[in-house]
Each structure stands twice: as C-alpha cells, then as structure tokens.
Design an enzyme around this catalytic site. Structure first.
Site, PDB file in Angstrom:
ATOM      1  N   THR A  73     102.439 -42.264 -84.303  1.00 23.25           N
ATOM      2  CA  THR A  73     103.297 -41.925 -83.167  1.00 23.25           C
ATOM      3  C   THR A  73     104.522 -42.832 -83.082  1.00 23.25           C
TER       4      THR A  73
ATOM      5  N   GLU B 249      95.176 -38.814 -79.795  1.00 26.69           N
ATOM      6  CA  GLU B 249      94.630 -37.936 -80.847  1.00 26.69           C
ATOM      7  C   GLU B 249      94.971 -36.477 -80.583  1.00 26.69           C
TER       8      GLU B 249
ATOM      9  N   GLY C 107      97.086 -48.874 -82.026  1.00 25.72           N
ATOM     10  CA  GLY C 107      96.196 -49.942 -81.550  1.00 25.72           C
ATOM     11  C   GLY C 107      96.108 -51.072 -82.556  1.00 25.72           C
TER      12      GLY C 107
HETATM   13  C1  LIG Z   1      81.883 -36.165 -88.414  1.00 26.86           C
HETATM   14  C2  LIG Z   1      82.559 -36.868 -87.396  1.00 26.86           C
HETATM   15  C3  LIG Z   1      82.272 -38.309 -87.432  1.00 26.86           C
HETATM   16  C4  LIG Z   1      82.821 -38.858 -86.238  1.00 26.86           C
HETATM   17  C5  LIG Z   1      83.084 -40.280 -86.371  1.00 26.86           C
HETATM   18  C6  LIG Z   1      84.083 -40.506 -85.375  1.00 26.86           C
HETATM   19  C7  LIG Z   1      84.625 -41.825 -85.389  1.00 26.86           C
HETATM   20  C8  LIG Z   1      85.811 -41.849 -84.574  1.00 26.86           C
HETATM   21  C9  LIG Z   1      85.558 -41.841 -83.143  1.00 26.86           C
HETATM   22  C10 LIG Z   1      86.391 -42.894 -82.652  1.00 26.86           C
HETATM   23  C11 LIG Z   1      86.765 -42.643 -81.318  1.00 26.86           C
HETATM   24  C12 LIG Z   1      87.909 -42.992 -80.956  1.00 26.86           C
HETATM   25  C13 LIG Z   1      88.970 -43.484 -81.850  1.00 26.86           C
HETATM   26  C14 LIG Z   1      90.079 -43.512 -80.943  1.00 26.86           C
HETATM   27  C15 LIG Z   1      91.355 -43.713 -81.537  1.00 26.86           C
HETATM   28  C16 LIG Z   1      92.216 -43.852 -80.344  1.00 26.86           C
HETATM   29  C17 LIG Z   1      93.543 -44.171 -80.679  1.00 26.86           C
HETATM   30  C18 LIG Z   1      94.402 -42.997 -80.807  1.00 26.86           C
HETATM   31  C19 LIG Z   1      94.993 -42.719 -81.955  1.00 26.86           C
HETATM   32  C20 LIG Z   1      96.004 -41.649 -82.036  1.00 26.86           C
HETATM   33  O1  LIG Z   1      96.375 -41.028 -81.086  1.00 26.86           O
HETATM   34  S1  LIG Z   1      96.637 -41.336 -83.586  1.00 26.86           S
HETATM   35  C21 LIG Z   1      97.875 -40.135 -83.378  1.00 26.86           C
HETATM   36  C22 LIG Z   1      97.308 -38.793 -83.056  1.00 26.86           C
HETATM   37  N1  LIG Z   1      98.348 -37.816 -83.045  1.00 26.86           N
HETATM   38  C23 LIG Z   1      98.133 -36.547 -82.901  1.00 26.86           C
HETATM   39  O2  LIG Z   1      97.020 -36.118 -82.692  1.00 26.86           O
HETATM   40  C24 LIG Z   1      99.327 -35.651 -83.056  1.00 26.86           C
HETATM   41  C25 LIG Z   1      99.082 -34.248 -82.612  1.00 26.86           C
HETATM   42  N2  LIG Z   1      99.891 -33.322 -83.378  1.00 26.86           N
HETATM   43  C26 LIG Z   1      99.427 -32.685 -84.476  1.00 26.86           C
HETATM   44  O3  LIG Z   1      98.304 -32.890 -84.914  1.00 26.86           O
HETATM   45  C27 LIG Z   1     100.353 -31.722 -85.133  1.00 26.86           C
HETATM   46  O4  LIG Z   1     101.676 -32.029 -84.910  1.00 26.86           O
HETATM   47  C28 LIG Z   1     100.086 -30.294 -84.659  1.00 26.86           C
HETATM   48  C29 LIG Z   1      98.724 -29.877 -85.166  1.00 26.86           C
HETATM   49  C30 LIG Z   1     100.136 -30.175 -83.155  1.00 26.86           C
HETATM   50  C31 LIG Z   1     101.149 -29.342 -85.225  1.00 26.86           C
HETATM   51  O5  LIG Z   1     101.361 -29.641 -86.562  1.00 26.86           O
HETATM   52  P1  LIG Z   1     102.420 -28.828 -87.424  1.00 26.86           P
HETATM   53  O6  LIG Z   1     102.492 -29.427 -88.761  1.00 26.86           O
HETATM   54  O7  LIG Z   1     103.687 -28.704 -86.666  1.00 26.86           O
HETATM   55  O8  LIG Z   1     101.699 -27.500 -87.551  1.00 26.86           O
HETATM   56  P2  LIG Z   1     101.989 -26.068 -86.968  1.00 26.86           P
HETATM   57  O9  LIG Z   1     103.280 -25.569 -87.518  1.00 26.86           O
HETATM   58  O10 LIG Z   1     101.834 -26.045 -85.505  1.00 26.86           O
HETATM   59  O11 LIG Z   1     100.789 -25.321 -87.640  1.00 26.86           O
HETATM   60  C32 LIG Z   1     100.829 -25.038 -89.014  1.00 26.86           C
HETATM   61  C33 LIG Z   1      99.458 -24.637 -89.493  1.00 26.86           C
HETATM   62  O12 LIG Z   1      98.735 -25.810 -89.764  1.00 26.86           O
HETATM   63  C34 LIG Z   1      97.461 -25.747 -89.170  1.00 26.86           C
HETATM   64  N3  LIG Z   1      97.025 -27.107 -88.856  1.00 26.86           N
HETATM   65  C35 LIG Z   1      97.612 -27.994 -88.056  1.00 26.86           C
HETATM   66  N4  LIG Z   1      96.904 -29.118 -88.040  1.00 26.86           N
HETATM   67  C36 LIG Z   1      95.878 -28.939 -88.862  1.00 26.86           C
HETATM   68  C37 LIG Z   1      94.782 -29.766 -89.254  1.00 26.86           C
HETATM   69  N5  LIG Z   1      94.618 -30.998 -88.770  1.00 26.86           N
HETATM   70  N6  LIG Z   1      93.894 -29.269 -90.115  1.00 26.86           N
HETATM   71  C38 LIG Z   1      94.030 -28.021 -90.588  1.00 26.86           C
HETATM   72  N7  LIG Z   1      95.042 -27.188 -90.255  1.00 26.86           N
HETATM   73  C39 LIG Z   1      95.941 -27.653 -89.403  1.00 26.86           C
HETATM   74  C40 LIG Z   1      97.695 -24.920 -87.946  1.00 26.86           C
HETATM   75  O13 LIG Z   1      96.504 -24.389 -87.483  1.00 26.86           O
HETATM   76  C41 LIG Z   1      98.653 -23.878 -88.466  1.00 26.86           C
HETATM   77  O14 LIG Z   1      97.916 -22.910 -89.144  1.00 26.86           O
HETATM   78  P3  LIG Z   1      98.454 -21.424 -89.186  1.00 26.86           P
HETATM   79  O15 LIG Z   1      99.850 -21.435 -89.682  1.00 26.86           O
HETATM   80  O16 LIG Z   1      98.377 -20.916 -87.790  1.00 26.86           O
HETATM   81  O17 LIG Z   1      97.501 -20.752 -90.097  1.00 26.86           O
HETATM   82  C1  LIG Z   2      95.745 -45.044 -75.154  1.00 28.94           C
HETATM   83  C2  LIG Z   2      96.507 -44.468 -76.287  1.00 28.94           C
HETATM   84  C3  LIG Z   2      96.282 -44.921 -77.570  1.00 28.94           C
HETATM   85  C4  LIG Z   2      97.030 -44.428 -78.642  1.00 28.94           C
HETATM   86  N1  LIG Z   2      96.833 -44.917 -79.882  1.00 28.94           N
HETATM   87  C5  LIG Z   2      97.580 -44.460 -80.924  1.00 28.94           C
HETATM   88  C6  LIG Z   2      97.430 -44.992 -82.227  1.00 28.94           C
HETATM   89  O1  LIG Z   2      96.608 -45.863 -82.455  1.00 28.94           O
HETATM   90  N2  LIG Z   2      98.201 -44.518 -83.221  1.00 28.94           N
HETATM   91  C7  LIG Z   2      99.132 -43.549 -83.007  1.00 28.94           C
HETATM   92  O2  LIG Z   2      99.821 -43.168 -83.947  1.00 28.94           O
HETATM   93  N3  LIG Z   2      99.285 -43.008 -81.776  1.00 28.94           N
HETATM   94  C8  LIG Z   2      98.550 -43.438 -80.735  1.00 28.94           C
HETATM   95  N4  LIG Z   2      98.715 -42.904 -79.474  1.00 28.94           N
HETATM   96  C9  LIG Z   2      99.732 -41.891 -79.256  1.00 28.94           C
HETATM   97  C10 LIG Z   2      99.181 -40.509 -78.980  1.00 28.94           C
HETATM   98  O3  LIG Z   2      98.618 -39.954 -80.133  1.00 28.94           O
HETATM   99  C11 LIG Z   2     100.303 -39.632 -78.429  1.00 28.94           C
HETATM  100  O4  LIG Z   2     100.718 -40.175 -77.199  1.00 28.94           O
HETATM  101  C12 LIG Z   2      99.808 -38.214 -78.250  1.00 28.94           C
HETATM  102  O5  LIG Z   2      99.620 -37.589 -79.490  1.00 28.94           O
HETATM  103  C13 LIG Z   2     100.744 -37.377 -77.356  1.00 28.94           C
HETATM  104  O6  LIG Z   2     102.022 -37.367 -77.847  1.00 28.94           O
HETATM  105  P1  LIG Z   2     103.301 -37.698 -76.918  1.00 28.94           P
HETATM  106  O7  LIG Z   2     103.055 -39.016 -76.293  1.00 28.94           O
HETATM  107  O8  LIG Z   2     104.466 -37.507 -77.785  1.00 28.94           O
HETATM  108  O9  LIG Z   2     103.305 -36.634 -75.780  1.00 28.94           O
HETATM  109  P2  LIG Z   2     104.366 -35.482 -75.576  1.00 28.94           P
HETATM  110  O10 LIG Z   2     104.236 -34.504 -76.669  1.00 28.94           O
HETATM  111  O11 LIG Z   2     105.710 -36.042 -75.333  1.00 28.94           O
HETATM  112  O12 LIG Z   2     103.785 -34.830 -74.268  1.00 28.94           O
HETATM  113  C14 LIG Z   2     104.479 -34.773 -73.020  1.00 28.94           C
HETATM  114  C15 LIG Z   2     104.313 -33.373 -72.432  1.00 28.94           C
HETATM  115  O13 LIG Z   2     104.974 -32.436 -73.261  1.00 28.94           O
HETATM  116  C16 LIG Z   2     104.144 -31.338 -73.496  1.00 28.94           C
HETATM  117  N5  LIG Z   2     104.416 -30.749 -74.823  1.00 28.94           N
HETATM  118  C17 LIG Z   2     104.781 -31.396 -75.955  1.00 28.94           C
HETATM  119  N6  LIG Z   2     104.868 -30.528 -76.973  1.00 28.94           N
HETATM  120  C18 LIG Z   2     104.577 -29.316 -76.490  1.00 28.94           C
HETATM  121  C19 LIG Z   2     104.484 -28.022 -77.054  1.00 28.94           C
HETATM  122  N7  LIG Z   2     104.711 -27.785 -78.350  1.00 28.94           N
HETATM  123  N8  LIG Z   2     104.140 -26.994 -76.260  1.00 28.94           N
HETATM  124  C20 LIG Z   2     103.879 -27.214 -74.956  1.00 28.94           C
HETATM  125  N9  LIG Z   2     103.936 -28.423 -74.376  1.00 28.94           N
HETATM  126  C21 LIG Z   2     104.276 -29.468 -75.121  1.00 28.94           C
HETATM  127  C22 LIG Z   2     102.731 -31.901 -73.430  1.00 28.94           C
HETATM  128  O14 LIG Z   2     101.799 -30.889 -73.122  1.00 28.94           O
HETATM  129  C23 LIG Z   2     102.862 -32.923 -72.310  1.00 28.94           C
HETATM  130  O15 LIG Z   2     102.686 -32.261 -71.074  1.00 28.94           O
HETATM  131  C24 LIG Z   2      97.986 -43.413 -78.399  1.00 28.94           C
HETATM  132  C25 LIG Z   2      98.199 -42.946 -77.089  1.00 28.94           C
HETATM  133  C26 LIG Z   2      97.480 -43.461 -76.053  1.00 28.94           C
HETATM  134  C27 LIG Z   2      97.724 -42.962 -74.660  1.00 28.94           C
END
Ligand SMILES: CCCCCCCCCC/C=C\CCCCC/C=C/C(=O)SCCNC(=O)CCNC(=O)[C@H](O)C(C)(C)COP(=O)(O)OP(=O)(O)OC[C@H]1O[C@@H](n2cnc3c(N)ncnc32)[C@H](O)[C@@H]1OP(=O)(O)O
Ligand SMILES: Cc1cc2nc3c(=O)[nH]c(=O)nc-3n(C[C@H](O)[C@H](O)[C@H](O)COP(=O)(O)OP(=O)(O)OC[C@H]3O[C@@H](n4cnc5c(N)ncnc54)[C@H](O)[C@@H]3O)c2cc1C
Length: 662
Positions: A147, A429, A186
């Site tokens: 992110t 996530e 993190g």
């Molecule tokens: C067996 C399990 C064991 C469990 C062990 C668990 C251990 C872990 C548990 C630990 C618990 C907690 C850990 C906590 C960590 C906390 C800290 C937080 C970390 C973070 O937040 S990291 C950052 C996370 N960020 C995100 O999640 C970002 C979200 N955004 C996205 O994922 C993508 O941008 C998107 C999916 C929203 C869109 O991607 P994009 O490339 O633009 O794709 P689209 O154009 O929308 O779609 C295209 C096609 O791709 C398909 N697609 C998208 N994603 C996937 C995927 N992951 N896998 C497969 N296919 C995927 C999508 O469906 C589209 O398909 P289509 O064209 O419709 O056929």
């Molecule tokens: C506690 C915490 C720990 C984290 N740890 C990590 C980490 O370790 N590593 C890492 O990489 N990231 C981490 N993150 C980041 C996290 O993965 C992102 O904050 C999360 O994926 C959401 O993205 P954003 O902040 O850009 O939200 P935004 O996308 O800006 O969301 C804001 C608003 O916009 C809306 N929106 C955005 N896109 C669309 C769309 N296409 N259609 C409709 N509505 C939309 C959402 O629904 C929401 O209401 C962490 C976040 C938190 C809060």
C-alpha cells in the site's frame, strides 16, 4: 484455569447448570483432545516466562515505550517458539498466546504473516533457498510493503517503480511522488531490515504491471536506513499501536535481478520479460491472509463473547420481578439477544474458516499442477467471507462492549482495544466494499453462465437450483432457511444483473452501468456470503461427531445464527423468497425460545472457547469472575494513584482557586 473454589458464586452456579461436557466442546472446537493438550502445553510454556509479564498496563506507556516493550516481548516469544520447535521437531500448535503477551499487535505480525509466506508462495526454489532459512530463523526481518499513500485498493495504480537495468542486471527502485510512498506496512516503522516491495516493473520504458521484489532497507548491524531509503513510522492509530506501521520511499535504490520474486513472471538477464501463467497469482499472499482473517474473526468474537457473558453472569442490576433479588443481567432477554449471537457467530466463522482452508489447500495443489480452474471461485469466496465476517465481527465486539455498560468502556475490560483491532480487518487486506465488488464480478459471470444453462462451481451452484425452485413453498426448518438465504442471493444477483442491463439498454457502457448498479452488487455479494455462512455452518453441526448433549447445544447455536439473520433481513426474504408474515412470526417466537434454551449453557459455551485469563486480559471476563476486585486492582495501578497529591494541584488548580477568590 483457576479453581472453582475461588470463583464468584454466580459463575459456580452457572457452570453447575451446564448440560454438556465443556471439555468435549473445547476438543471439538480445536480439533481434538491432543490438539487441546498441545496448545495448552505451549501456552503454559509461554506464560512461564517471567520476562513476558508486564509491570504496568500498556496503556500507561508512551507510544515509544509501548513499541519498545512490544519488540522486547516479541523477541522473547520468538525464542519460545524456536525452543519448542527444536525440542518437538515441529512448529507449535495454532494458538492465540501472542494476545496474552503483546496484547495489541506484534511488530513481527507482517514478518510471519506475509513476508515469509510471500517468499514461500512467490519465490522460485532458488529464491526460497536463499531467503526462507534466514527469514524463518529471524536473521532477517521483513514486511509486506504494498500500500502507498495514494493507492491501497487499486493496486494496479501503485506508483513505486522498479526499472530494469540490463547493464548491471539490477532493478532501480524509485518513489517519484509523495503519493507513491509506501504507507502502512507493519513493522516497517523501526523493526524490519527487509521487505517485499510491490512495484511497477519497467523494462526499456515499457510497463509490465506490478511485481514483488525483495529489498534490504536497513543495515543488518547498525539498523540505519541504507543510502537511497527513506523510512519511518506513521504514528498512532485506533489500534495496532505496537504493529509499528511505517512509510518507505526509494531514491534510485538498486537491487540485484534475483531479488524479483520470479515464481510467476520473470525478467531474464537481457531484460526479456516472461509472463507468468496468470498475472493474478502475484496477489496470492492476500488470498491466503483473507482466508486466515475469517479464522481471526472467530477468535475475536469468542474473546468478546467470553468477557461479556461471564461479566453478565456476575453483574446484577434491577429486578425482573420486584419480589425477587436483583437479577443477573444475563437473565434479561435483551442481554441474551446482544450476546448469544456473538457466541454463535464465533462457531459459524470457525466452520467457515475450516471450509475455506480446505478450498484454499485444494486450489494450491491444483495450481502446483498448473490447473487454474478453481482460482476464481477461491478468490471470490475469500473476498466476500473476509469482508462480511470482519464487519460482522467488529459489530459483535462493539455490541459485547456496550453490553458491559460503563465498565465496557474501561481499557481494562480489553473490549475497546479488541474493537480497534477487530474493526481494522474490515479495511486491511482489501477494503470491504472493494472486495465485495470483486465477488460481485464473479457472481455476474456465474449468473450469465446459469442463464446459458452451464454447470456452475459448487459455491454458486445454488443459483441454478434457485432458478428451478423459485415456486416451492417456504419451510420453517434450518434447511428451509438456508434455501431462503440462497433465494435472497439469487434474487439480488438477478436484480443487480438486470439493473446493469437496464442501464446498458439506456445507452450506458458496461463500466458506468456497473457503477450505477454497485450498491445492489455489494448487497448481492453480502447475500451470497450469508447463504454460504448459513449453509456451511449448518452442515458442519449436522455432520459433527459431538455427543447428543453437545450436539443439541451446537444445533441450537447454529439455528440461532440462522434465525437471527432471518429476522434481521426479513425484508429481503419477503421480497425474494416465499416466506410469509406468519412464518416470520413463528421464527420470531422460535428465536426467543432459542435464547431461553441457550441461557443455562451460556457460561459453559464461552468456557468452551478455552481462552485463558491472560489471553482475555480483561477485568470483566476472567474465569473466576472477580470483576469488582479486578477493576479496583487495575485502577490502583494508575500512575495518578501512586501519589496522594499531583503536582498539577500546586501548579494550576490552587492558583486558579486563589485567583477566583480575588
Ligand atoms: C489456508 C489458509 C492458512 C491461513 C493462514 C493464515 C495466516 C494469516 C492470518 C494472519 C492474519 C492476519 C495478518 C494480518 C495482516 C494485517 C496487515 C495487513 C496487510 C495488508 O493490508 S497488505 C495489503 C492488502 N491490499 C489489498 O488487499 C489490496 C486490495 N486490492 C486488490 O486485491 C486488487 O486491487 C483488486 C482485487 C481489488 C483488483 O485487482 P485488479 O488487478 O485491478 O483486478 P480487476 O481488474 O478488478 O480484476 C481482474 C481479474 O482478476 C481477478 N483477480 C483479482 N484478484 C485476484 C486474486 N487475488 N486471485 C485470483 N484472481 C484475482 C478478478 O477476479 C478479475 O477476474 P475476471 O476478469 O472477472 O475474470
Ligand atoms: C491496520 C492496518 C494495517 C495495514 N497493514 C498493511 C501492510 O502491512 N501492508 C500493506 O501493504 N498495507 C497495509 N494496510 C493497508 C490496507 O491494505 C489498505 O488500507 C486497504 O487495502 C484499503 O485501501 P485504501 O486505504 O486505499 O482505501 P481506499 O481504497 O482509499 O478506500 C476509501 C473508500 O473508497 C472506496 N473505494 C475505493 N475503491 C473503490 C472502488 N473501486 N469501488 C467502490 N468503492 C471504492 C472504499 O470502499 C472506501 O469506502 C493496512 C491498513 C490498516 C488499516
């Protein structure tokens, strides 16, 4: 656990009423008697380490002290893990003892939860051989840096750039804008020396999309940022204070070619880009963690429910009947309505997690044989269950907190922190709405396939059945309710699809029509999730190996979940299923009967989560129910109570009072 003799008498009475064997429930919940024994044994080993005990509650420490204490304890905890592994030749069993030690979030969460899994999942065998042993043994500490300030949800929009330089066979990392700075990872703040950086790959001026790279960002000896690295911590948040979330920017920072994780796509020495079989496999760690979060939701709901149910058994307030003593607040039906759904939901999430874990394992096995057919179903299901379970779990924790009245507002209840940590999962996530819209994409495709009479994947095959069964009368049974939720999902999927079609007929293109239908699309995804949660959890209790006594109670809990959500979403059911007003009245009565039936087992059920006092970390929820004593003991630990008169009296209050006399 503490002995019964020191227990609050209400809790002793509650436990005597329990109609099932609590140990049987514990063993069922955690998998087996052996699993329970091993988990408790490991928890004992951790809790035996004196250095892991805090002298004063974390809340009294500064932001910096809290972090330093978190790192101190995380390193000791890591030693306990290592010693266990050395002695038993296997990893410790799944456990939640980190909660007893770190209380908030470990600064190593991202190292263990995402850095190591990304190397394992995205690295070639050579890359795994190079980094995994170092990472697993903590010679290097890492995080997952995806992110940025400007982009979290839309990861194709990330701005961090990795430009390949074939002359030196290196990637040059750059963050050209403020919005391109990594923000959130993190451990990044002050803990890690490595990270997986997700960046846009450029070769000869051509973009090849986002890919994961390993970058060492701090010197292993001095821990100083390496030249070309700007790194720091992002500051206090609602929770996650000890997670050490940070920011990061690169300025012409070079890493060797071998640092791009190349299990999927590859960059050859000469700069040739070799596409992977599916570019979305790069998103694999997120899918795994989303599955894990469903399991976490079960834990947080269990933790909050344990605290609130035990407290409600101990707390007496007002009278149900004027002639009788003040009632335990747990006897108020309204209190049962607030709490029992949290107990039931924890079981539902647990079963959903186990079901998802199987799906995940199968798909990973298939992927290793280059078979991708079931990846879309896994992605769609992990997205919507993560989204719905995390939001619901957050609301349940908050409801449990509110159900503890004023004392639930005390930090020492551990409910405020638990809320802060649980609700974060709605965003991290993958933000809730964004993930639900991913599932909606899948549902729209499934619907189009259903219209063509094609065979659908198991998790959406009910769409075909609902198409055929839409005329069948409603049945007031658990199976009937499951079908009802499937009909709602079917109805909402169909309506959302038709709304898109309507806008397209009006001349809108698909993307605009999608946006205009997106509130409906999100609701269709939610309904799909509810249908899955209901079906999976009901099937799990029906096929469980529990004794008749336990089975009866688990079925009551599952029915409570089904009935609760039927009543909560009655409008949808009236719209999309054949339920009638009379059915709803019967179910309302059934729901109230279930609350009354579950009431005698409420304390036994939360004892069945087997969460130790140290994990609960709550004045209100401990096993012995010494609620008031603990509230006072904890209050007395306040630094303000270590002196009879605080210096602010002489500095400010007294002068103010004197001035007021003039
Ligand atoms: C067996 C399990 C064991 C469990 C062990 C668990 C251990 C872990 C548990 C630990 C618990 C907690 C850990 C906590 C960590 C906390 C800290 C937080 C970390 C973070 O937040 S990291 C950052 C996370 N960020 C995100 O999640 C970002 C979200 N955004 C996205 O994922 C993508 O941008 C998107 C999916 C929203 C869109 O991607 P994009 O490339 O633009 O794709 P689209 O154009 O929308 O779609 C295209 C096609 O791709 C398909 N697609 C998208 N994603 C996937 C995927 N992951 N896998 C497969 N296919 C995927 C999508 O469906 C589209 O398909 P289509 O064209 O419709 O056929
Ligand atoms: C506690 C915490 C720990 C984290 N740890 C990590 C980490 O370790 N590593 C890492 O990489 N990231 C981490 N993150 C980041 C996290 O993965 C992102 O904050 C999360 O994926 C959401 O993205 P954003 O902040 O850009 O939200 P935004 O996308 O800006 O969301 C804001 C608003 O916009 C809306 N929106 C955005 N896109 C669309 C769309 N296409 N259609 C409709 N509505 C939309 C959402 O629904 C929401 O209401 C962490 C976040 C938190 C809060």
């Amino acid at each position: 656990m503490s002995t019964e003799t020191k227990c609050n008498p209400d809790l002793v009475r509650e436990r005597a009423k329990c109609t099932f064997d609590v140990n049987e429930l514990i063993n069922l919940f955690y998998g087996s008697e052996k699993a329970t024994k091993e988990r408790r044994h490991f928890e004992d080993a951790v809790l035996a380490v004196k250095e892991l005990k805090d002298a004063i509650p974390e809340e009294y420490l500064s932001h910096k002290e809290r972090y330093e204490n978190g790192v101190r304890k995380a390193t000791i905890l890591r030693d306990v893990y290592r010693d266990y592994k050395a002695k038993h030749n296997r990893d410790p069993p799944p456990n939640q003892i980190t909660k007893a030690v770190i209380k908030d979030i470990s600064p190593f969460l991202l190292h263990n939860g995402m850095f190591v899994p990304t190397i394992a999942g995205q690295g070639t065998p050579e890359q795994q051989a190079e980094w995994l042993p170092k990472a697993e043994s903590m010679q290097i500490i890492g995080t997952y840096a995806q992110t940025e300030l400007g982009h979290g949800s839309f990861i194709r929009g990330l701005e961090t750039i990795a430009t390949y330089d074939p002359k030196t066979e290196e990637f040059v990392l750059n963050n050209p804008t403020l919005t391109s700075f990594k923000w959130w990872p993190g451990g990044l703040g002050s803990t890690v020396n490595h990270c997986v950086v997700v960046a846009q790959l450029y070769i000869n001026g051509k973009s090849h999309g986002i890919h994961p790279f390993i970058a060492q960002i701090r010197d292993l000896d001095t821990h100083k940022p390496l030249p070309g690295v700007k790194v720091g911590e992002i500051g206090p948040k609602m929770g996650f204070q000890t997670a050490n979330n940070g920011f990061l920017g690169f300025d012409n920072f070079r890493i060797p070619r071998k640092n791009m994780l190349m299990k999927n796509a590859q960059v050859l020495k000469d700069g040739t880009f070799v596409k992977g079989i599916n570019e979305k496999l790069t998103y694999g760690t997120m899918v795994m963690v989303r599955v894990g979060i469903v399991g976490d939701c079960s834990f947080y709901a269990a933790l909050a429910a344990t605290i609130a149910v035990r407290y409600s058994a101990v707390r007496h307030q007002s009278h149900i009947k004027a002639s009788e003593p003040e009632a335990q607040i747990l006897d108020y039906l309204t209190q049962q309505h607030k709490l029992f759904i949290a107990v039931a939901s924890s079981h539902v999430y647990r079963n959903a997690y186990l079901w998802m874990e199987k799906m995940y394992t199968n798909v990973m096995k298939e992927l290793s044989q280059d078979k991708q057919d079931n990846l879309p179903e896994l992605h769609a299901t992990a997205c919507c269950l993560k989204a719905v379970c995390s939001r619901d779990a957050g609301s349940l924790v908050e409801e449990c907190r509110l159900a503890c009245g004023g004392h639930g507002y005390m930090a020492s209840s551990n409910l405020p922190l638990t809320y802060g940590v649980t609700i974060a999962a709605v965003t991290y996530e993958g933000e809730r709405t964004v993930l639900l819209l991913q599932t909606a994409r899948y549902l729209m495709k499934a619907w189009m396939a259903a219209l063509k009479g094609k065979v659908l994947s198991p998790s959406v095959s009910y769409l075909l059945n609902s198409l055929k069964e839409s005329k069948k009368p409603w049945q007031n049974t658990p199976e009937g309710i499951v079908k009802g939720f499937q009909h709602v999902s079917f109805g909402k999927v169909k309506a959302a699809y038709e709304t898109i079609q309507k806008y397209m007929k009006q001349g809108k293109d698909y993307e605009d029509a999608w946006n205009l239908a997106s509130v409906q699309l999100v609701k269709a995804s939610e309904a799909h999730s509810r249908a899955i949660l209901c079906e999976v959890s009901w099937e799990a209790v029906c096929s469980s190996s529990a004794s008749p006594n336990l089975s009866r109670v688990l079925q009551q809990l599952a029915q409570l979940y089904l009935t609760y959500w039927t009543l909560e979403t009655s409008g949808d059911l009236l719209l999309y299923s054949n339920i009638t007003k009379d059915d709803l009245i019967i179910l309302r009565d059934k729901y109230e009967e279930l609350l009354v039936a579950i009431r005698p087992n409420a304390v036994g059920l939360v004892d069945g989560f087997d969460l130790r006092d140290e994990i609960l970390n709550s004045t209100l929820g401990s096993y012995d129910g010494r609620v008031y004593e603990r509230l006072m003991e904890e209050a007395l630990k306040s630094p303000l109570n270590q002196e009879t008169v605080n210096s602010s009296f002489h500095k400010y209050l007294k002068p103010m009072m004197e001035k007021a006399k003039l």
